[in-house]
Write an enzyme that holds these catalytic residues in place. Structure first.
Site, PDB file in Angstrom:
ATOM      1  CB  SER A   1      -0.903   0.024   1.235  1.00 57.31           C
ATOM      2  OG  SER A   1      -1.617  -1.181   1.361  1.00 57.31           O
TER       3      SER A   1
HETATM    4  N1  SAH Z   1      -0.137  -4.669   4.119  1.00 53.42           N
HETATM    5  C1  SAH Z   1       0.469  -5.218   2.940  1.00 53.42           C
HETATM    6  C2  SAH Z   1      -0.410  -5.023   1.740  1.00 53.42           C
HETATM    7  C3  SAH Z   1      -0.468  -6.241   0.891  1.00 53.42           C
HETATM    8  S1  SAH Z   1      -1.701  -6.232  -0.355  1.00 53.42           S
HETATM    9  C4  SAH Z   1       1.882  -4.686   2.755  1.00 53.42           C
HETATM   10  O1  SAH Z   1       2.309  -3.819   3.522  1.00 53.42           O
HETATM   11  O2  SAH Z   1       2.576  -5.176   1.859  1.00 53.42           O
HETATM   12  C5  SAH Z   1      -3.005  -7.129   0.422  1.00 53.42           C
HETATM   13  C6  SAH Z   1      -2.723  -8.543   0.778  1.00 53.42           C
HETATM   14  O3  SAH Z   1      -3.945  -9.118   1.253  1.00 53.42           O
HETATM   15  C7  SAH Z   1      -2.250  -9.447  -0.355  1.00 53.42           C
HETATM   16  O4  SAH Z   1      -1.012  -9.980  -0.025  1.00 53.42           O
HETATM   17  C8  SAH Z   1      -3.327 -10.522  -0.441  1.00 53.42           C
HETATM   18  O5  SAH Z   1      -2.825 -11.805  -0.745  1.00 53.42           O
HETATM   19  C9  SAH Z   1      -3.898 -10.491   0.948  1.00 53.42           C
HETATM   20  N2  SAH Z   1      -5.227 -11.065   1.113  1.00 53.42           N
HETATM   21  C10 SAH Z   1      -6.325 -10.994   0.297  1.00 53.42           C
HETATM   22  N3  SAH Z   1      -7.339 -11.694   0.806  1.00 53.42           N
HETATM   23  C11 SAH Z   1      -6.889 -12.237   1.996  1.00 53.42           C
HETATM   24  C12 SAH Z   1      -7.466 -13.076   2.983  1.00 53.42           C
HETATM   25  N4  SAH Z   1      -8.723 -13.539   2.872  1.00 53.42           N
HETATM   26  N5  SAH Z   1      -6.723 -13.422   4.038  1.00 53.42           N
HETATM   27  C13 SAH Z   1      -5.448 -12.987   4.168  1.00 53.42           C
HETATM   28  N6  SAH Z   1      -4.828 -12.206   3.268  1.00 53.42           N
HETATM   29  C14 SAH Z   1      -5.550 -11.828   2.192  1.00 53.42           C
END
Ligand code: SAH
Length: 257
Positions: free
Chosen positions: A104
């Site tokens: 993000s």
């Molecule tokens: N906070 C992260 C953002 C990653 S993007 C950072 O700092 O990098 C969002 C993430 O949510 C992705 O890696 C995706 O795989 C995950 N995601 C989506 N649905 C999910 C679920 N049901 N449970 C856990 N993770 C999930």
């Protein structure tokens, strides 16, 4: 970081210590003596100045919580992205982290963490993050919250986050592999829940696992059909839902992969 000949277009900072690159050590040793005395690009340079500039921009953009600003100033975002993207790490932009996911934007990380800090229960209790991704937001959270549980559904990213976070030795951060749509009941109730992926609805498990006085901050689709940041406060009198600005998060998916 790539050591391209003549490539010094942007101010550098060490994305990874060059000792991790044996090829470069060999190349340096084979160079003429004059070249050997010059330090390789980026070595010994510090990323803190460029990070502080990012923090000042966030502050100018309205982020004011001192602990949030301090945490964003402390966590080296460039260590959470591919070395080829490291020079963009302190721009206010989301970046790819593999498997179709993105880290993000710093302004969104700051905004969401500030919102949970401002909740009635603050972050003095346990915090659950849905979507560890590369682990950056989890690292920032761990600097403001007492205890952080972060769950990721993609094994490849869960492993990557573990690797990225290991050197930071954040003893109050617990990485979990699983489907975050189910929350993590073993750690409930949570003072705050923060989701980095957005679906149509907010899973009921999240609201169930929120403490009374707790706050959930997540992207969700609103009646207008747009993805907006949504705040849910769980009060003794019931649920209070507030819709904030439009956002653009990767999709929340069920199951693990
Ligand atoms: N906070 C992260 C953002 C990653 S993007 C950072 O700092 O990098 C969002 C993430 O949510 C992705 O890696 C995706 O795989 C995950 N995601 C989506 N649905 C999910 C679920 N049901 N449970 C856990 N993770 C999930």
């Amino acid at each position: 970081m790539t050591q391209s000949p003549g490539g010094r277009q942007r101010p550098g900072f060490p994305a990874r210590l060059p000792s991790s690159s044996p090829a470069q050590v060999r190349r340096t040793a084979a160079e003429a003596p004059a070249a050997r005395v010059a330090p390789p690009t980026g070595v010994g340079m510090d990323s803190s100045a460029v990070r502080m500039a990012m923090v000042r921009r966030l502050q100018a953009g309205g982020v004011s919580h001192p602990a949030v600003l301090a945490a964003l100033g402390a966590v080296e975002r460039h260590r959470f992205v591919d070395t080829a993207l490291a020079t963009q790490a302190y721009e206010d932009t989301s970046l790819p982290i593999g498997l179709g996911q993105t880290i993000s934007k710093p302004s969104v990380v700051a905004r969401m963490i500030e919102l949970i800090c401002q909740g009635p229960a603050g972050v003095a209790g346990r915090v659950l993050e849905i979507g560890t991704g590369c682990g950056y937001q989890a690292a920032v959270l761990s600097r403001v919250a007492r205890e952080v549980y972060s769950i990721e559904r993609l094994r490849g990213l869960h492993d990557k986050a573990r690797e990225n976070l290991r050197p930071l030795r954040l003893s109050n951060l617990h990485l979990l592999f699983g489907d975050g749509m189910l929350g993590f009941p073993a750690g409930a109730p949570y003072a705050a829940i923060i989701a980095a992926a957005g679906g149509n609805d907010l899973p009921s498990a999240w609201i169930d696992q929120l403490a009374v006085g707790g706050r959930l901050v997540a992207p969700a689709v609103t009646a207008a059909g747009r993805q907006n940041l949504v705040v849910i406060d769980k009060t003794a009198a019931g649920i209070v839902r507030t819709e904030l600005e439009a956002v653009h998060f990767v999709p929340l998916k069920s199951g693990i992969a």
